[in-house]
Every structure is written in structure tokens, then in C-alpha cells.
Scaffold this active site. Structure first.
Site, PDB file in Angstrom:
ATOM      1  CB  CYS A 120      -0.979  -0.021   1.173  1.00 59.72           C
ATOM      2  SG  CYS A 120      -0.215   0.013   2.817  1.00 59.72           S
TER       3      CYS A 120
ATOM      4  CB  CYS B 182      -3.645   1.714   7.069  1.00 56.52           C
ATOM      5  SG  CYS B 182      -3.358   3.231   7.994  1.00 56.52           S
ATOM      6  NE  ARG B 183      -4.525   1.477   1.810  1.00 53.57           N
ATOM      7  CZ  ARG B 183      -4.329   2.159   0.699  1.00 53.57           C
ATOM      8  NH1 ARG B 183      -5.235   2.106  -0.269  1.00 53.57           N
ATOM      9  NH2 ARG B 183      -3.241   2.888   0.536  1.00 53.57           N
ATOM     10  CB  SER B 184       0.211  -3.519   2.706  1.00 52.22           C
ATOM     11  OG  SER B 184       1.094  -2.617   3.306  1.00 52.22           O
TER      12      SER B 184
ATOM     13  CG  ASN C 180       4.388  -1.716   5.127  1.00 50.78           C
ATOM     14  OD1 ASN C 180       5.497  -2.035   5.520  1.00 50.78           O
ATOM     15  ND2 ASN C 180       3.427  -2.603   5.012  1.00 50.78           N
TER      16      ASN C 180
ATOM     17  CG  ASP D 175      -5.118   5.194   2.733  1.00 54.37           C
ATOM     18  OD1 ASP D 175      -5.124   4.783   3.913  1.00 54.37           O
ATOM     19  OD2 ASP D 175      -4.094   5.594   2.150  1.00 54.37           O
TER      20      ASP D 175
HETATM   21  P1  4NP Z   1      -1.763   2.829   4.080  1.00 62.85           P
HETATM   22  O1  4NP Z   1      -2.337   4.228   4.632  1.00 62.85           O
HETATM   23  O2  4NP Z   1      -1.216   3.125   2.701  1.00 62.85           O
HETATM   24  O3  4NP Z   1      -2.947   1.944   4.031  1.00 62.85           O
HETATM   25  O4  4NP Z   1      -0.710   2.407   5.057  1.00 62.85           O
HETATM   26  C1  4NP Z   1      -1.563   5.409   4.675  1.00 62.85           C
HETATM   27  C2  4NP Z   1      -0.693   5.615   5.720  1.00 62.85           C
HETATM   28  C3  4NP Z   1       0.039   6.772   5.774  1.00 62.85           C
HETATM   29  C4  4NP Z   1      -0.103   7.736   4.793  1.00 62.85           C
HETATM   30  C5  4NP Z   1      -0.971   7.523   3.737  1.00 62.85           C
HETATM   31  C6  4NP Z   1      -1.703   6.355   3.672  1.00 62.85           C
HETATM   32  N1  4NP Z   1       0.639   8.950   4.852  1.00 62.85           N
HETATM   33  O5  4NP Z   1       0.424   9.817   3.987  1.00 62.85           O
HETATM   34  O6  4NP Z   1       1.469   9.119   5.759  1.00 62.85           O
END
Ligand code: 4NP
Length: 167
Positions: free
Chosen positions: A8, A13-15, A11, A136
Site C-alpha cells: 500500500c 494501515c492496509r498492507s 505500509n 485508505d
Molecule cells: P496505508 O495508509 O497506505 O494503508 O498504510 C496510509 C498511511 C500513511 C499515509 C498515507 C496512507 N501517509 O500519507 O502518511
């Protein structure tokens, strides 16, 4: 050994949710000696961090272990190391194609052939859902929705891999 990498943006939240859920499904299927699981982010902002609190709480509620998962950034080496690289959304997939160096990605151009990994968008494995991208939760706050989508996507992925495993 079949090697699977979930990707994702951050790294956190989703992955990592997908990594933990898929690890459990693989273990429940008795396939942990045959399928290796990891996750990474296209961005580097959260490298070294454990999963987001929302992901940790949801996994704990479902009784799924997340300990040991630490955020890292995807590398070009991952493109050679993994057999399946599974993107959470279309933007991740575009970034992965650029990293893999076959941004054009015409059929037969590389994907799935030779040493190239299979680059997949998770929800393309779940035609029943109208969504193409796992929303997200860093922005939506809806970790329950992510869990449901990730669980369905991982189950479909496991069916796909099992069908290709030599007996
Ligand atoms: P993820 O979510 O891609 O599912 O881990 C996010 C976590 C952090 C950020 C964006 C999306 N960020 O912009 O810091």
C-alpha cells in the site's frame, strides 16, 4: 516456496492488515511452509513503525496476531524476490509498475512471465465487490471496511495460489 508481498502507500494501515490476515489464512490451510508473506509501502514516511492503531485494534478484535510487522519501503529487489505483488489500490499498482520498470505493461510485456512477479490489484480478485481499490483508512478512518475487503481478497488470492501449487 511461493512468496507474496502486499503493498500500500504507507505500509501501516492496509498492507499490514492484509499481511496479518493472509498469514492466518495460510496457516489455517496448513500451507505456512509453502507460502511466504510480507508487506511494504511505496512511501517511506512510516519506515520502522508498527501498524497504525486502527489496524492493530481491528486485528486484535479478530484475534489475529500482528506482532513483528514493521513498516518498510518497497525495493526493486522485491520485484525479483516475490512471485505475487498485491497492490491495495490502482495508484499503488502504477507505482509498482514504475518500480518494476515495465510501466507500459502490455499483455505479454513481462507481467507473469519469467522472473517477473505477478502484479495484482487485490480487489480485481473479488469481482463481487464493486470497489476496485481498498479505501485508505488513513483518510476514511474505516478500518472495519478494510478488514472485510482484505479478508475477501486474501481468500481469493489463496484459492488462486493453491490452484497453481504443485501437488
Ligand atoms: P496505508 O495508509 O497506505 O494503508 O498504510 C496510509 C498511511 C500513511 C499515509 C498515507 C496512507 N501517509 O500519507 O502518511
Amino acid at each position: 516456496m511461493v512468496k507474496v508481498l502486499f503493498v500500500c502507500l504507507g505500509n501501516i494501515c492496509r498492507s499490514p492488515m492484509a499481511e496479518a490476515v493472509f498469514r492466518r489464512q495460510v496457516r489455517d490451510a496448513g500451507l505456512e511452509a509453502r507460502i511466504e508473506v510480507d508487506s511494504a509501502g511505496t512511501g517511506d514516511w512510516h519506515v520502522g513503525q508498527r501498524p497504525h492503531e486502527g489496524t492493530r485494534k481491528l486485528l486484535e478484535k479478530k484475534g489475529i496476531d500482528w506482532k513483528g510487522i514493521v513498516a518498510r519501503q518497497v525495493t526493486q529487489g522485491d520485484m525479483r524476490r516475490f512471485d505475487y505483488i498485491v497492490a491495495m489500490d490502482g495508484s499503488n499498482l502504477q507505482n509498482l509498475r514504475a518500480i518494476a520498470g515495465y510501466a507500459g505493461s502490455r499483455p505479454g510485456d513481462g507481467e507473469g512471465s519469467g522472473a517477473e512477479p505477478k502484479l495484482i490489484r487485490l480487489l480485481d480478485l473479488v469481482p463481487e465487490t464493486k470497489l476496485e481499490d481498498v479505501p485508505d483508512p488513513y483518510y476514511t478512518g474505516n478500518f472495519e471496511e478494510v478488514y472485510e475487503l482484505v479478508e475477501a481478497g486474501c481468500a481469493a488470492l489463496l484459492r488462486t495460489i493453491r490452484a497453481e501449487l504443485p501437488a
